[in-house]
Design a protein around this motif. Structure first.
Motif, PDB file in Angstrom:
ATOM      1  N   VAL A 140      -0.693   6.388   6.217  1.00  0.00           N
ATOM      2  CA  VAL A 140      -0.635   6.475   4.753  1.00  0.00           C
ATOM      3  C   VAL A 140       0.773   6.786   4.241  1.00  0.00           C
ATOM      4  O   VAL A 140       1.084   6.505   3.077  1.00  0.00           O
ATOM      5  N   THR A 141       1.629   7.356   5.067  1.00  0.00           N
ATOM      6  CA  THR A 141       3.014   7.624   4.662  1.00  0.00           C
ATOM      7  C   THR A 141       3.908   7.495   5.892  1.00  0.00           C
ATOM      8  O   THR A 141       3.505   7.845   6.994  1.00  0.00           O
TER       9      THR A 141
ATOM     10  N   PHE B  99      -4.137   7.804  -1.485  1.00  0.00           N
ATOM     11  CA  PHE B  99      -3.665   6.599  -0.790  1.00  0.00           C
ATOM     12  C   PHE B  99      -4.235   5.370  -1.489  1.00  0.00           C
ATOM     13  O   PHE B  99      -5.441   5.266  -1.700  1.00  0.00           O
TER      14      PHE B  99
ATOM     15  N   VAL C  29       2.942   1.388   6.500  1.00  0.00           N
ATOM     16  CA  VAL C  29       1.831   1.976   5.758  1.00  0.00           C
ATOM     17  C   VAL C  29       0.693   0.952   5.671  1.00  0.00           C
ATOM     18  O   VAL C  29       0.933  -0.225   5.418  1.00  0.00           O
ATOM     19  N   GLY C  30      -0.520   1.417   5.904  1.00  0.00           N
ATOM     20  CA  GLY C  30      -1.684   0.529   5.861  1.00  0.00           C
ATOM     21  C   GLY C  30      -2.167   0.133   7.250  1.00  0.00           C
ATOM     22  O   GLY C  30      -3.287  -0.348   7.397  1.00  0.00           O
TER      23      GLY C  30
ATOM     24  N   LEU D 131      -6.055  14.728   7.671  1.00  0.00           N
ATOM     25  CA  LEU D 131      -4.732  14.178   7.380  1.00  0.00           C
ATOM     26  C   LEU D 131      -3.777  14.737   8.435  1.00  0.00           C
ATOM     27  O   LEU D 131      -3.531  15.939   8.477  1.00  0.00           O
TER      28      LEU D 131
ATOM     29  N   ARG E 226      -6.088  -6.626   9.736  1.00  0.00           N
ATOM     30  CA  ARG E 226      -7.064  -5.790   9.040  1.00  0.00           C
ATOM     31  C   ARG E 226      -8.449  -6.445   9.037  1.00  0.00           C
ATOM     32  O   ARG E 226      -9.459  -5.764   9.241  1.00  0.00           O
TER      33      ARG E 226
ATOM     34  N   PRO F  65      -2.842  14.219  -2.674  1.00  0.00           N
ATOM     35  CA  PRO F  65      -2.319  12.867  -2.462  1.00  0.00           C
ATOM     36  C   PRO F  65      -3.427  11.810  -2.504  1.00  0.00           C
ATOM     37  O   PRO F  65      -4.539  12.056  -2.027  1.00  0.00           O
TER      38      PRO F  65
ATOM     39  N   SER G 266       0.858  -1.184   0.000  1.00  0.00           N
ATOM     40  CA  SER G 266       0.000   0.000   0.000  1.00  0.00           C
ATOM     41  C   SER G 266       0.895   1.235   0.000  1.00  0.00           C
ATOM     42  O   SER G 266       1.973   1.230   0.591  1.00  0.00           O
TER      43      SER G 266
ATOM     44  N   LYS H 167      -3.849   0.173  10.804  1.00  0.00           N
ATOM     45  CA  LYS H 167      -5.131   0.823  11.099  1.00  0.00           C
ATOM     46  C   LYS H 167      -5.481   0.834  12.573  1.00  0.00           C
ATOM     47  O   LYS H 167      -5.106  -0.071  13.319  1.00  0.00           O
TER      48      LYS H 167
ATOM     49  N   GLU I 234      -4.699   1.504  -1.063  1.00  0.00           N
ATOM     50  CA  GLU I 234      -4.628   0.401  -0.113  1.00  0.00           C
ATOM     51  C   GLU I 234      -4.847  -0.914  -0.844  1.00  0.00           C
ATOM     52  O   GLU I 234      -5.859  -1.110  -1.524  1.00  0.00           O
TER      53      GLU I 234
ATOM     54  N   THR J 150       1.132   5.890  -0.926  1.00  0.00           N
ATOM     55  CA  THR J 150       0.485   7.166  -1.252  1.00  0.00           C
ATOM     56  C   THR J 150       1.200   7.786  -2.446  1.00  0.00           C
ATOM     57  O   THR J 150       2.424   7.849  -2.479  1.00  0.00           O
TER      58      THR J 150
END
Lengths: 238, 106
Positions: B27-28, A72, B37-38, B77, B4, A70, A61, B40, A74, A63
């Protein structure tokens, strides 16, 4: 996020397909991408679609920057799988630990006294011979295979099928002597040195593991180290 | 079941119980961030949460933002790092930086 999108993407992955959800981090607009199907209100240009394809391929995943802000991406890919041949004592903690680490686990043992629901509650079991089971399960590059019976009648057909697959990890329980004899048999069956080098034997990292649970730790650690080898390499190079 | 799948399952249960839910996602990342990243974190009305977006350093702040997102429906964000103005409150001890996207689950 739309719950429907998450559900659909997870269902696709569970059915062995790939999906992705793209979200614009400025507007919150979102699109679900599954194969050539797109659902949602975020418009995706060619560059976006190419980035999604690459992210799915790399199973990463990420960005990306676009003119609209941006986005994202996933990725939802099929689960990692762990196929364990031999419903022996070590398989019991290994099945639990691998499931905790996110693997879909299947235990394969033609001896139904071993591969019983009572011994493996809630675990997916197959009492087929390993070559028949593998023909159905079709191990791929997101699959780890571990043989634990050290009975050539059961392990050898499993390893033969494993070596013909793209499995990212193959491990075989047994002493150095047992493993040397096993490699001789597989060589006689036509496998070359490079094939045999794919088999981790004796299985597991050498951490002095003694109990079945400790041996399961050493096996899962070795599977993890193999799966994440590029991270280890990147750190060593830095 | 992976992390997830478990988090989405929890979100479904909360939604079925009629609760507002927000989802925070890494996200980054830059440098040594504790979660990839990813990763949650799901937050329900009332403040219950599952999952993680760090080793525990920024969860408190993210849960607050998530509760606000449940109320106003606006996505957010968030930037966290040692250079962040809020470093004393919610900086990352590891010296990494992360960007976390927070959205209400619809």
């Amino acid at each position: 996020m739309k719950l429907d999108f998450a559900r659909a993407a997870l269902a696709a992955a569970a059915a062995g397909r790939s999906a992705a959800i793209a979200t614009n981090l400025r507007s919150g607009l979102q699109t679900l991408v599954e194969g050539s199907d797109r659902t949602g209100d975020l418009a995706l240009d060619q560059a976006c679609l190419a980035a999604i394809e690459a992210a799915v391929r790399d199973d990463r995943s990420t960005t990306i920057d676009t003119a609209e802000g941006p986005v994202f991406i996933e990725v939802f890919n099929p689960s990692l799988r762990c196929l364990v041949v031999g419903a022996v004592h070590i398989a019991q903690p290994l099945a639990q630990m691998a499931a905790l680490a996110g693997y879909a686990v299947t235990i394969i043992d033609p001896r139904s006294a071993f591969a019983s629901e009572a011994r493996f509650p809630g675990v997916s079991l197959s009492t087929e011979w390993p070559d028949d089971a593998f023909a159905v399960l079709r191990p791929d590059r997101r699959t780890a295979i571990v043989t634990l019976t050290h009975d050539p009648k059961i392990d050898d057909p499993a390893l033969t099928a494993a070596l013909r697959s793209d499995a990212f990890y193959i491990g075989a329980l047994g002493s150095k002597k047992t493993h040397a004899a096993r490699c001789r048999r597989l060589a006689e069956a036509g496998f070359g040195e490079r094939d045999l080098a794919r088999i981790h034997g004796p299985v597991g990292l050498d951490i002095g593991a003694l109990s079945p649970a400790e041996i399961a730790v050493s096996i899962l650690a070795q599977i993890t180290a193999t799966l994440r080898a590029d991270r280890v390499k990147a750190r060593a190079a830095a | 079941m992976d992390d997830r799948q478990q988090i989405v399952k929890q979100v479904e249960d909360w939604r079925a119980a009629g609760k507002g839910v927000a989802l925070a996602t890494v996200v980054t990342t830059w440098g040594s961030s504790p979660r990839p990243v990813g990763s949650k974190l799901a937050v329900a009305e009332g403040g219950a949460f599952v999952g993680s977006v760090s080793g525990g350093c920024i969860e408190g702040a993210v849960v607050q933002e998530a509760l606000d997102a449940i109320r106003d429906g606006k996505p957010r964000l968030l930037d966290f790092g040692v250079t962040n103005e809020q470093a004393w409150e919610v900086g990352l001890a590891c010296g990494g930086k992360v960007q976390v996207y927070v959205e209400r689950v619809e």
